[in-house]
Design a protein around this motif. Structure first.
Motif, PDB file in Angstrom:
ATOM      1  N   ARG A 155       0.932  -1.181  -0.075  1.00 37.22           N
ATOM      2  CA  ARG A 155       0.006  -0.048  -0.060  1.00 37.22           C
ATOM      3  C   ARG A 155       0.952   1.200  -0.103  1.00 37.22           C
ATOM      4  N   HIS A 156       0.642   2.035  -1.105  1.00 34.09           N
ATOM      5  CA  HIS A 156       1.476   3.092  -1.106  1.00 34.09           C
ATOM      6  C   HIS A 156       0.810   4.312  -1.961  1.00 34.09           C
ATOM      7  N   LYS A 206      -5.047   4.000  -1.474  1.00 36.70           N
ATOM      8  CA  LYS A 206      -5.030   5.143  -0.532  1.00 36.70           C
ATOM      9  C   LYS A 206      -6.261   5.913  -0.657  1.00 36.70           C
ATOM     10  N   LEU A 207      -7.296   5.731  -1.052  1.00 35.21           N
ATOM     11  CA  LEU A 207      -8.653   6.375  -1.266  1.00 35.21           C
ATOM     12  C   LEU A 207      -9.175   6.427   0.088  1.00 35.21           C
ATOM     13  N   LYS A 259     -16.351   8.566  -2.639  1.00 37.08           N
ATOM     14  CA  LYS A 259     -17.052   7.709  -1.879  1.00 37.08           C
ATOM     15  C   LYS A 259     -18.247   6.855  -2.727  1.00 37.08           C
ATOM     16  N   SER A 260     -18.895   7.406  -3.690  1.00 40.19           N
ATOM     17  CA  SER A 260     -19.873   6.606  -4.344  1.00 40.19           C
ATOM     18  C   SER A 260     -19.400   5.931  -5.498  1.00 40.19           C
ATOM     19  N   TRP A 261     -19.881   4.945  -5.914  1.00 43.27           N
ATOM     20  CA  TRP A 261     -19.392   4.023  -6.811  1.00 43.27           C
ATOM     21  C   TRP A 261     -19.499   4.665  -8.241  1.00 43.27           C
ATOM     22  N   GLU A 295     -15.990   6.237 -12.315  1.00 39.82           N
ATOM     23  CA  GLU A 295     -15.617   7.359 -13.281  1.00 39.82           C
ATOM     24  C   GLU A 295     -14.321   8.017 -13.294  1.00 39.82           C
ATOM     25  N   LYS A 296     -13.878   8.346 -12.203  1.00 40.48           N
ATOM     26  CA  LYS A 296     -12.524   8.912 -11.655  1.00 40.48           C
ATOM     27  C   LYS A 296     -11.204   8.231 -11.865  1.00 40.48           C
ATOM     28  N   VAL A 297     -11.619   6.761 -11.400  1.00 42.34           N
ATOM     29  CA  VAL A 297     -10.685   6.119 -11.135  1.00 42.34           C
ATOM     30  C   VAL A 297     -10.504   4.748 -12.070  1.00 42.34           C
TER      31      VAL A 297
END
Length: 301
Positions: A19-20, A168-169, A181-183, A188-190
Motif C-alpha cells: 500500500r503506497h 489510499k483512497l 465515496k460513491s461507486w 468514473e474517476k479511477v
C-alpha cells in the motif's frame, strides 16, 4: 543505456501489492530507477537517470521544481510491506542529487528495500517498462502492475473497500475522509480511466464486472487478456500482409498505443514514412537509444 522501451522489469510481489500512494511523476522516476537495477547490486550503489530520456518516453515535460518535489516526496514517503515477522515501513530512496547543467539525477536506494529489487528468483511481478511509463494516471500505473502479476491466471478481484484502501483512497482506521465515496464517482474517476489507459497503451486488455451485496456494489472482478501481437486494433483485411507486418514492427519498438498505430495504418503517407523509419531504426540499431520516441517524433504523432 539499454533500450528501455523493450525492457521487461521485475519487482518483488510484496512491493507490487504494497500500500503506497505516489504521484504519476514519482512512479515514473521509480520505474526508471527500477530499470537500471541489476542482479547482484548492493546497498550504496547510485543510479543515474536522464530527464530528456524519460520526457521522450512519457511524452510529458517536467520542470526542475516538479522533479525536485517528486524526489523529495519519494525520500519522505514509504512502502508498507507485510513481511513474515511483521510490517516493514521503508522509503524507496535515501538520496537524490541533481547534476547542475546536465539534466541528470543521481539516486540512491534505501538499504532495506534492496533485497526486494535484486536477485529475484520467484515471487516477482514482471511488466513492460515502456507501457507503464506511457500511462498518465497513477491509478492506471498501479493497477497495471497488479494485472501484470496475475496475467497468467487471467483474473483478479477485490472488495471495493480493499481496493480503495490499497489505492489510499480510504483510511482503514476512518481518520481521513474517503475519496470518491460513491461507486459512480469511483468508477468514473479511477476505474474507467485506468482501464482505458491500460487497454490503449499496454500489452494487456482488461474487462471488469461488479457484484452487489444487498443494494451496494461491494466487489470488482477484472478479466485479464494478454494481447497477441496481431490483435486487430483497426479494421483490416486478414490478407493485408503489409498492414499486419507494420503493426508487428511498430509494437516491436515498444509502441502499444492503439490510437498511434491506427493513425499510421489508415494514412497512406504515414504508412510509407513509417516503413522508412522502421528500416532506419533497424540499420542504426543501438545508435538510436529510444526507437519509440524517435519514431513518434519523426511522424509528429
Amino acid at each position: 543505456m539499454e533500450d528501455i522501451v523493450k525492457k521487461e522489469v521485475r519487482q518483488h510481489n510484496l512491493i507490487t501489492t504494497a500500500r503506497h500512494e505516489f504521484s504519476a511523476v514519482q512512479l515514473d522516476i521509480y520505474f526508471m530507477v527500477l530499470s537500471l537495477i541489476r542482479k547482484g547490486d548492493t546497498a550504496g550503489i547510485t543510479y543515474e537517470i536522464t530527464v530528456q530520456e524519460i520526457e521522450s518516453i512519457t511524452g510529458r515535460n517536467w520542470n526542475y521544481q516538479q522533479l525536485r518535489e517528486a524526489t523529495e516526496g519519494l525520500i519522505g514517503k514509504v512502502f508498507e510491506i507485510n513481511e513474515a515477522d511483521g510490517l516493514l515501513q521503508v522509503a524507496l530512496m535515501s538520496s537524490a542529487k541533481y547534476l547542475r547543467g546536465q539534466g541528470k539525477i543521481q539516486i540512491t536506494i534505501s538499504d532495506k528495500i534492496i533485497p526486494y529489487l535484486v536477485d529475484l528468483k520467484r515471487n516477482f511481478t514482471s511488466f513492460q517498462l515502456f507501457c507503464v511509463l506511457s500511462m498518465k494516471s497513477k491509478y492506471a500505473k498501479w493497477l497495471y502492475l497488479q494485472f501484470s502479476r496475475w496475467k497468467d491466471k487471467g483474473r483478479i478481484s477485490f472488495e471495493i473497500d480493499e481496493l480503495k484502501y490499497l489505492l489510499k483512497l480510504k483510511d482503514p482506521k476512518g481518520k481521513e475522509s474517503e475519496q470518491y465515496k460513491s461507486w459512480s464517482t469511483f468508477k468514473e474517476k479511477v476505474i474507467d480511466i485506468a482501464v482505458k489507459q491500460i487497454n490503449d497503451k499496454s500489452d494487456l486488455h482488461i474487462q471488469y464486472s461488479v457484484t452487489k451485496k444487498g443494494k451496494k456494489i461491494n466487489r470488482i472482478s477484472f478479466e485479464i487478456t494478454i494481447k497477441e501481437i496481431m490483435d486487430k486494433i483497426v479494421e483490416i483485411n486478414e490478407n493485408d500482409d503489409i498492414s499486419i507486418k507494420l503493426i508487428e514492427r511498430i509494437k516491436e519498438i515498444g509502441i502499444y498505443d492503439n490510437a498511434v498505430i491506427k493513425k499510421v495504418i489508415e494514412n497512406s503517407e504515414l504508412r510509407e514514412r513509417a516503413f522508412k523509419l522502421l528500416y532506419e531504426i533497424k540499420v542504426k540499431g543501438d545508435n538510436i537509444k529510444n526507437p519509440a520516441g524517435f519514431f513518434r517524433n519523426a511522424l509528429g504523432i
